[in-house]
Design an enzyme around this catalytic site. Structure first.
Site, short mmCIF file in Angstrom:
data_model
loop_
_atom_site.label_atom_id
_atom_site.label_comp_id
_atom_site.label_asym_id
_atom_site.label_seq_id
_atom_site.Cartn_x
_atom_site.Cartn_y
_atom_site.Cartn_z
N ASP A 107 0.97 -1.10 0.06
CA ASP A 107 -0.13 -0.10 0.13
C ASP A 107 0.88 1.06 0.24
OD1 ASP A 107 -2.55 1.53 0.44
OD2 ASP A 107 -1.58 2.08 2.33
N GLU A 146 -2.13 -5.26 -3.54
CA GLU A 146 -1.09 -4.39 -2.75
C GLU A 146 -0.28 -5.63 -1.95
OE1 GLU A 146 -4.07 -0.93 -0.91
OE2 GLU A 146 -3.81 -2.73 0.24
#
Length: 237
Positions: free
Chosen positions: A55, A133
């Protein structure tokens, strides 16, 4: 102007460099990135940790790209474009183009006692986004930013373009669509999770007794936008 089919074909091709990097990952890194916590003996062996890293890697890459691409844009516009380009919806779209559902089935081919079913995860925007992610995080750890960065930017290029061209306000678009039908929109927070510095919100958008869509995000506003986007896609299908 390119047709929707042409745009989707281009977006599917854009993930090829990232897919190639994922194929180079060690078995252990790739398996962790596609293992849900309910399938693992310990949570630290699931996709949570690499997703946490991925992320941040994704956010930095896109932020730098926007900073360089739009030298005349102020912080407000850059923030809006960035928010849409790395949103749960955008990450889930990239995950599906990478065929993450097939990856999940490859590690979990049958039911697990107490575990979440693959079908439930593949239907979840939040789960698909987390795997995208996690794969980015795993690629960064094993292959470095020099190789991972360009592949990630290529994969998210269509999402960056979409956000920069339209600055979509899904909530307003959904409200206008339903207003023409005489329906009112309601957003309901169905779950809040995570520590205070890293909250996640799950929101459903409803019209009367109908649930039109659901979405997640780091804030209520972001989750509402994601839910509205899902509802628009469903209502226009």
């Amino acid at each position: 102007m390119a047709s929707p089919d042409d745009r989707e074909a281009a977006a599917a091709a854009a993930v090829a460099p990232l897919a190639a990097l994922i194929a180079e990952l060690s078995d252990a890194a790739r398996e962790q990135a596609i293992t849900h916590s309910s399938w693992a003996e310990r949570r630290v062996h699931s996709w949570g940790r690499p997703a946490f890293l991925g992320d941040s890697v994704l956010g930095l890459l896109v932020a730098e790209e926007l900073y360089r691409r739009f030298p005349r844009s102020d912080i407000g516009r850059l923030t809006k474009i960035h928010g849409q380009a790395v949103s749960g919806r955008a990450c889930a779209e990239v995950a599906r183009r990478l065929d993450v559902p097939a990856m999940l089935r490859s590690v979990q081919q049958g039911p697990v006692d107490g575990g979440i079913a693959v079908e439930e995860l593949t239907a979840s925007e939040r789960a698909m986004a987390s795997v995208a992610e996690a794969l980015i995080g795993a690629a960064y750890l094993e292959l470095g930013m020099e190789r991972t960065g360009p592949a990630v930017l290529a994969a998210f290029g269509p999402e960056i373009d979409l956000a920069s061209e339209t600055l979509l306000d899904f909530k307003s678009a959904l409200q206008e669509l339903l207003a023409r039908r005489g329906e009112l929109v309601q957003y309901v927070v169905i779950e809040e999770s995570g520590p205070p510095h890293d909250r996640r919100f799950e929101v459903e958008v409803r019209a009367g007794s109908r649930t039109l869509g659901a979405g997640s995000g780091p804030s209520k506003k972001a989750a509402e936008q994601a839910a509205a986007a899902a509802a628009l896609e469903s209502e226009r299908a």
